[in-house]
Design a protein around this motif. Structure first.
Motif, PDB file in Angstrom:
ATOM      1  N   VAL A  92       0.831  -1.122  -0.023  1.00 28.24           N
ATOM      2  CA  VAL A  92      -0.027  -0.019  -0.053  1.00 28.24           C
ATOM      3  C   VAL A  92       0.728   1.297   0.061  1.00 28.24           C
ATOM      4  O   VAL A  92       1.654   1.368   0.814  1.00 28.24           O
ATOM      5  CB  VAL A  92      -0.859  -0.090   1.322  1.00 28.24           C
ATOM      6  N   SER A  93       0.609   2.198  -1.070  1.00 27.46           N
ATOM      7  CA  SER A  93       1.157   3.415  -0.751  1.00 27.46           C
ATOM      8  C   SER A  93       0.222   4.490  -0.269  1.00 27.46           C
ATOM      9  O   SER A  93      -0.853   4.547  -0.811  1.00 27.46           O
ATOM     10  CB  SER A  93       1.713   3.953  -2.109  1.00 27.46           C
ATOM     11  N   GLY A  94       0.480   4.987   0.898  1.00 38.26           N
ATOM     12  CA  GLY A  94      -0.453   5.917   1.494  1.00 38.26           C
ATOM     13  C   GLY A  94       0.285   6.934   2.148  1.00 38.26           C
ATOM     14  O   GLY A  94       1.606   6.909   2.216  1.00 38.26           O
ATOM     15  N   ALA A  95      -0.144   8.041   2.677  1.00 29.60           N
ATOM     16  CA  ALA A  95       0.436   9.139   3.380  1.00 29.60           C
ATOM     17  C   ALA A  95       1.137   8.149   4.734  1.00 29.60           C
ATOM     18  O   ALA A  95       0.761   7.320   5.205  1.00 29.60           O
ATOM     19  CB  ALA A  95      -0.401  10.216   4.045  1.00 29.60           C
ATOM     20  N   THR A  96       2.240   8.643   5.211  1.00 27.29           N
ATOM     21  CA  THR A  96       2.954   8.127   6.276  1.00 27.29           C
ATOM     22  C   THR A  96       2.241   7.484   7.264  1.00 27.29           C
ATOM     23  O   THR A  96       1.920   8.276   8.204  1.00 27.29           O
ATOM     24  CB  THR A  96       4.134   9.000   6.827  1.00 27.29           C
ATOM     25  N   VAL A  97       2.422   6.529   7.521  1.00 31.20           N
ATOM     26  CA  VAL A  97       1.903   5.644   8.619  1.00 31.20           C
ATOM     27  C   VAL A  97       2.993   5.439   9.439  1.00 31.20           C
ATOM     28  O   VAL A  97       4.092   5.004   9.225  1.00 31.20           O
ATOM     29  CB  VAL A  97       1.064   4.359   8.329  1.00 31.20           C
ATOM     30  N   THR A  98       2.978   5.882  10.622  1.00 26.93           N
ATOM     31  CA  THR A  98       4.234   5.709  11.695  1.00 26.93           C
ATOM     32  C   THR A  98       3.822   4.406  12.234  1.00 26.93           C
ATOM     33  O   THR A  98       3.009   3.812  12.222  1.00 26.93           O
ATOM     34  CB  THR A  98       3.941   6.743  12.659  1.00 26.93           C
ATOM     35  N   SER A  99       5.060   4.257  13.104  1.00 24.65           N
ATOM     36  CA  SER A  99       5.025   2.779  13.841  1.00 24.65           C
ATOM     37  C   SER A  99       3.870   2.754  14.683  1.00 24.65           C
ATOM     38  O   SER A  99       3.222   1.592  15.032  1.00 24.65           O
ATOM     39  CB  SER A  99       6.456   2.591  14.353  1.00 24.65           C
ATOM     40  N   TYR A 136       1.154   1.482  12.724  1.00 29.73           N
ATOM     41  CA  TYR A 136       1.089   0.325  11.757  1.00 29.73           C
ATOM     42  C   TYR A 136       0.464  -0.851  12.184  1.00 29.73           C
ATOM     43  O   TYR A 136       0.029  -1.660  11.397  1.00 29.73           O
ATOM     44  CB  TYR A 136       2.652  -0.047  11.782  1.00 29.73           C
ATOM     45  N   LEU A 169      -3.309  -1.830   6.908  1.00 29.65           N
ATOM     46  CA  LEU A 169      -3.347  -2.589   5.959  1.00 29.65           C
ATOM     47  C   LEU A 169      -2.072  -3.333   5.691  1.00 29.65           C
ATOM     48  O   LEU A 169      -1.869  -4.698   5.472  1.00 29.65           O
ATOM     49  CB  LEU A 169      -4.182  -2.138   4.794  1.00 29.65           C
ATOM     50  N   GLN A 170      -1.123  -2.500   5.569  1.00 33.47           N
ATOM     51  CA  GLN A 170       0.290  -2.878   5.308  1.00 33.47           C
ATOM     52  C   GLN A 170       0.940  -3.944   6.149  1.00 33.47           C
ATOM     53  O   GLN A 170       1.344  -5.050   5.852  1.00 33.47           O
ATOM     54  CB  GLN A 170       1.315  -1.578   5.182  1.00 33.47           C
ATOM     55  N   ASP A 207       2.270  -7.419   5.033  1.00 33.30           N
ATOM     56  CA  ASP A 207       3.649  -7.966   5.663  1.00 33.30           C
ATOM     57  C   ASP A 207       3.598  -9.070   6.358  1.00 33.30           C
ATOM     58  O   ASP A 207       4.354 -10.079   5.994  1.00 33.30           O
ATOM     59  CB  ASP A 207       4.148  -6.794   6.329  1.00 33.30           C
ATOM     60  N   GLY A 213       6.936   3.306   5.401  1.00 43.11           N
ATOM     61  CA  GLY A 213       5.728   3.818   5.776  1.00 43.11           C
ATOM     62  C   GLY A 213       4.796   4.545   4.593  1.00 43.11           C
ATOM     63  O   GLY A 213       4.374   5.742   4.773  1.00 43.11           O
ATOM     64  N   GLY A 214       4.782   3.850   3.622  1.00 39.19           N
ATOM     65  CA  GLY A 214       3.965   4.280   2.568  1.00 39.19           C
ATOM     66  C   GLY A 214       4.793   4.759   1.398  1.00 39.19           C
ATOM     67  O   GLY A 214       4.030   4.862   0.349  1.00 39.19           O
ATOM     68  N   GLY A 271      -1.557  -0.754  -4.111  1.00 34.35           N
ATOM     69  CA  GLY A 271      -2.652  -0.203  -3.911  1.00 34.35           C
ATOM     70  C   GLY A 271      -2.494   1.430  -3.417  1.00 34.35           C
ATOM     71  O   GLY A 271      -1.750   1.578  -2.483  1.00 34.35           O
TER      72      GLY A 271
END
Lengths: 142, 275
Positions: free
Chosen positions: A119-126, A129, A133-134, A138, B133-134, B150
């Protein structure tokens, strides 16, 4: 809902006129002619058998040809925005390609059925996490 | 999913989840294990140099005047130069000085991942996908299927706006999801709130990330210069919720489920450059 629909049509019509405006600032000397039809919001309405309605906006003349927008509404939601009539087929369309295309999303896709790898999204931090979804993607590979 | 054997690693570094997915043979073997370990070591090193949370990072020691630039890790002057380059490329909408103190964090993330991923390029015959982180960077050797990426719906992170398939290159997304309006518009000094998300694809992860961040800071008018950036394409969720893309997006990014979404008229973004 009808008010929103007409607002959208006139907004899109305004956007189409901006398209015309921009073309005339490119300085080729030809005046962009518009039909002045932004006021004409009594667009065609065609109900389809499944209850969706298609609203066709009026046609705006731009320097490259006529542009007409239609939107499809189902259950009070806009499901499709189309331009059934738009300029194409000549070199000046390369200039048209300098503008971005608005695209209406239909249903966003549920991640389960999307069969994605990542998934590419705005930065999800730890911190976020674990529930992301990521993390599930993983874990599937771990 | 691909039928090729696959393995994944995840570590939390720089406050981010960093995952590596690898495809190919010998995934437990020395070559693969050491390449992935080197990637994570590189990221930990970048964190040591640039972390604003660690008192003893070279960055903080330089801020405090304890060390000069010549004594600091050479990555710092390298990043300084890149940040200056970034200002020009983004018409000023990426600016490391925006919050008062010089803060390269927005560029360092992509820079560090790009640098770390070089340790994977020595692996011949392996495909890989790094996600920090994306921010995503992928590689696929000939004959293997690409990676399906995605793009997160900024309004609901469990849903996907679009799926793109790429064999190589970067996909970076910036926006309001997860951390809210944390990106400042350098011209107004205020948090940018109008554009929920921008995704940029292209050859280099650092620039894709910088461009996405700058585009969120600026708003829909950023599509003008994004369109001109060679090799980079963008998808933007506009304030209205409509998606807008640069003209090359559809040809640059294979979209397996493209029947769900259709492109419509060419319209120009707002003439206001600070819109």
């Amino acid at each position: 809902m009808r008010r929103i629909t007409l607002w959208l049509l006139s907004t899109v019509a305004v956007l189409v006129l901006l398209f015309s405006y921009r073309t005339s600032t490119m300085g080729a000397g030809t005046t962009a002619t518009t039909g002045g039809e932004a006021d004409d919001t009594t667009a065609d309405v065609s109900p389809a058998a499944d209850g969706t309605k298609v609203y066709k906006g009026s046609t705006a003349d731009t320097r490259w040809g006529p542009v007409r927008v239609s939107i499809t509404v189902a259950n009070g939601k806009i499901t499709k925005v189309e331009v059934p009539t738009y300029p194409n087929g000549n070199r000046r369309d390369q200039e048209i390609n300098a503008y971005a295309l608005p695209i209406l999303t239909q249903e966003t896709v549920d991640a389960q059925s999307a069969r994605i790898d990542t998934v590419s999204g705005a930065t999800v931090t730890s911190d976020g996490y674990i529930e992301s979804l990521q993390a599930a993607l993983d874990a599937a590979g771990l | 999913m691909s039928g090729v054997p696959q393995r994944a690693w995840v570590e939390q570094i720089m406050g981010l989840p960093v995952s590596v997915h690898m495809r190919g043979v010998d995934l437990q073997g020395y070559a693969v294990e050491s390449a992935v370990a080197a990637l994570y070591d590189s990221l930990r090193d970048a964190d040591k140099v640039f972390s604003t949370y660690r008192d003893d990072s070279d960055l903080n020691r330089w801020y405090r005047g304890e060390i000069g630039l010549d004594a600091a890790d050479p990555a710092i002057p390298e990043v300084i130069a890149l940040c200056e380059d970034a200002v020009g490329r983004t018409r000023g909408f990426f600016d490391a000085t925006v919050s008062g103190r010089w803060d390269p964090t927005g560029l360092v993330k992509g820079w560090a991942v790009r640098r770390a991923a070089r340790h994977l390029t020595a692996l011949t015959g392996h495909g890989w996908c790094v996600n920090a982180g994306g921010d995503v960077l992928v590689y696929t050797p000939d004959g293997e299927p690409g990676w399906r990426i995605g793009i997160e719906d900024p309004r609901d992170p469990s849903r996907i706006l679009r799926v793109i398939e790429r064999r190589d290159g970067a996909v970076a997304t910036s926006g309001l999801a997860h951390r809210g309006a944390h990106i400042l518009n350098p011209f107004s000094g205020k948090p940018a709130t109008s554009v929920p998300a921008v995704t940029v694809t292209g050859p280099d992860l650092m620039w894709a990330d910088v461009y996405a961040t700058a585009a969120v800071a600026q708003g829909v008018a950023a599509l003008d210069w994004l369109d001109e950036a060679d090799g980079y394409e963008a998808l933007m969720v506009a304030p209205s919720g409509l998606l807008r893309v640069t003209p090359g997006w559809n040809s640059s990014n294979s979209q397996p489920e493209s029947s769900a979404l259709r492109a419509v008229a060419d319209v120009s973004p707002s003439p206001d450059p600070h819109g």
